[in-house]
Scaffold this motif. Structure first.
Motif, mmCIF file in Angstrom:
data_model
loop_
_atom_site.group_PDB
_atom_site.id
_atom_site.type_symbol
_atom_site.label_atom_id
_atom_site.label_comp_id
_atom_site.label_asym_id
_atom_site.label_seq_id
_atom_site.Cartn_x
_atom_site.Cartn_y
_atom_site.Cartn_z
ATOM 1 N N SER A 31 -7.674 5.981 -7.442
ATOM 2 C CA SER A 31 -6.465 6.271 -6.659
ATOM 3 C C SER A 31 -6.181 7.771 -6.612
ATOM 4 O O SER A 31 -5.871 8.315 -5.550
ATOM 5 C CB SER A 31 -5.262 5.531 -7.246
ATOM 6 N N VAL B 76 -4.632 3.004 -2.629
ATOM 7 C CA VAL B 76 -3.488 2.389 -3.314
ATOM 8 C C VAL B 76 -4.013 1.282 -4.215
ATOM 9 O O VAL B 76 -4.754 0.404 -3.758
ATOM 10 C CB VAL B 76 -2.479 1.809 -2.304
ATOM 11 N N HIS B 77 -3.632 1.323 -5.488
ATOM 12 C CA HIS B 77 -4.091 0.326 -6.444
ATOM 13 C C HIS B 77 -3.117 -0.848 -6.482
ATOM 14 O O HIS B 77 -1.964 -0.687 -6.870
ATOM 15 C CB HIS B 77 -4.200 0.965 -7.835
ATOM 16 N N LEU B 78 -3.604 -2.008 -6.074
ATOM 17 C CA LEU B 78 -2.813 -3.231 -6.158
ATOM 18 C C LEU B 78 -3.497 -4.178 -7.138
ATOM 19 O O LEU B 78 -4.592 -4.656 -6.884
ATOM 20 C CB LEU B 78 -2.710 -3.909 -4.779
ATOM 21 N N ALA C 114 2.859 -6.244 -0.520
ATOM 22 C CA ALA C 114 2.646 -4.921 -1.115
ATOM 23 C C ALA C 114 1.915 -3.993 -0.151
ATOM 24 O O ALA C 114 2.226 -2.797 -0.062
ATOM 25 C CB ALA C 114 1.853 -5.057 -2.412
ATOM 26 N N ILE C 115 0.942 -4.519 0.596
ATOM 27 C CA ILE C 115 0.222 -3.713 1.592
ATOM 28 C C ILE C 115 1.179 -3.236 2.671
ATOM 29 O O ILE C 115 1.188 -2.053 3.047
ATOM 30 C CB ILE C 115 -0.931 -4.529 2.213
ATOM 31 N N GLN C 116 2.008 -4.135 3.166
ATOM 32 C CA GLN C 116 2.934 -3.779 4.240
ATOM 33 C C GLN C 116 3.963 -2.755 3.777
ATOM 34 O O GLN C 116 4.306 -1.826 4.524
ATOM 35 C CB GLN C 116 3.630 -5.045 4.753
ATOM 36 N N LYS C 117 4.467 -2.909 2.558
ATOM 37 C CA LYS C 117 5.494 -2.006 2.054
ATOM 38 C C LYS C 117 4.961 -0.602 1.791
ATOM 39 O O LYS C 117 5.704 0.372 1.850
ATOM 40 C CB LYS C 117 6.103 -2.570 0.765
ATOM 41 N N SER C 118 3.660 -0.487 1.490
ATOM 42 C CA SER C 118 3.099 0.804 1.086
ATOM 43 C C SER C 118 3.025 1.803 2.234
ATOM 44 O O SER C 118 3.153 3.012 2.020
ATOM 45 C CB SER C 118 1.698 0.611 0.508
ATOM 46 N N LYS D 260 0.364 2.571 3.643
ATOM 47 C CA LYS D 260 -0.938 3.228 3.504
ATOM 48 C C LYS D 260 -2.035 2.406 4.183
ATOM 49 O O LYS D 260 -1.788 1.327 4.703
ATOM 50 C CB LYS D 260 -1.268 3.450 2.025
ATOM 51 N N THR D 261 -3.270 2.944 4.141
ATOM 52 C CA THR D 261 -4.358 2.303 4.888
ATOM 53 C C THR D 261 -5.538 1.852 4.042
ATOM 54 O O THR D 261 -6.359 1.070 4.502
ATOM 55 C CB THR D 261 -4.898 3.255 5.970
ATOM 56 N N PHE E 35 -6.872 0.323 0.187
ATOM 57 C CA PHE E 35 -6.361 -0.386 -0.979
ATOM 58 C C PHE E 35 -7.470 -0.867 -1.906
ATOM 59 O O PHE E 35 -8.518 -1.324 -1.453
ATOM 60 C CB PHE E 35 -5.537 -1.605 -0.533
#
Length: 207
Positions: free
Chosen positions: A39, A45-47, A90-94, A96-97, A99
């Motif tokens: 990251s 983004v680390h999920l 979590a993807i939608q809230k970030s 970012k592109t 993950f």
């Protein structure tokens, strides 16, 4: 002419999809440590599927909290609909592109659920697989628990169940992606610095 426009539009949509790397390995293989380094170095983004589930378990009023706690304590896998929903949110809230999805998919049900719910909403780049022996992983997890990790599954009894789940359920998923040429294997038995040197070679190959 029209077909070419459609193809170009389809290519554009694919490029706009969030890009995903699945990160898999046995409990204690160092997935979380390496995801943190990736990251910082490459902007992913680390999920962590496990962290998302633990956060949901602790969220006041969660309808899934008790079920998640029981599954985690017994080394079992939470229903895929719940995990996919948490990852998608979590993807939608970030905003970012790119993950790293750590600890998922862990079994056939996870895989089928992802392909059913998320495959057309994301682009899978590859599967990063950290290979590490059972003995080393067990020692790491027990040391982590003794140091106060706060995880209810960092104990010998839970670890036995988690390893059985990993061998019986997760390894077939790794083999499935390996057949598609999507698995990138990394020796995780060495120091975190040595592991990351190998990891960097993989990620530097991306655009």
């Amino acid at each position: 002419m029209w077909d070419r426009c459609i193809r170009r539009f389809s290519d554009y949509i694919i490029k706009m999809l969030p890009e995903v790397v699945f990160v898999l390995g046995a409990p204690g293989a160092g997935k979380g440590t390496q995801c943190s380094l990736i990251s910082k170095e490459f902007g992913f983004v680390h999920l962590s599927a496990g962290d998302l589930l633990r956060e949901e378990r602790q969220r006041p009023g969660s309808e899934y909290g008790e079920m998640i706690e029981e599954k985690i304590r017994n080394g079992e896998i939470v229903p895929v609909e719940v995990t996919c929903s948490l990852i998608h949110n979590a993807i939608q809230k970030s905003g970012k592109t790119r993950f790293l999805i750590d600890g998922f998919p862990r079994n056939k049900n996870n895989l089928e659920g992802w392909e059913r719910v998320m495959a057309d909403k994301t682009k899978l780049l590859f599967v990063l697989f950290f290979e590490c022996s059972r003995d080393i992983c067990t020692e790491r997890c027990l040391n982590r628990g003794a140091a106060g990790s706060g995880r209810s599954d960092d104990n010998l009894e839970s670890l036995k169940k988690r390893f059985n789940t990993y061998l019986n359920d997760t390894m077939p998923i790794i083999n499935h992606y390996d057949e598609q040429g999507l698995v990138r294997r990394v020796n995780a038995e060495v120091s975190p610095e040595e592991v990351f040197n190998d990891v960097k070679k993989i990620f530097k190959g991306l655009d």
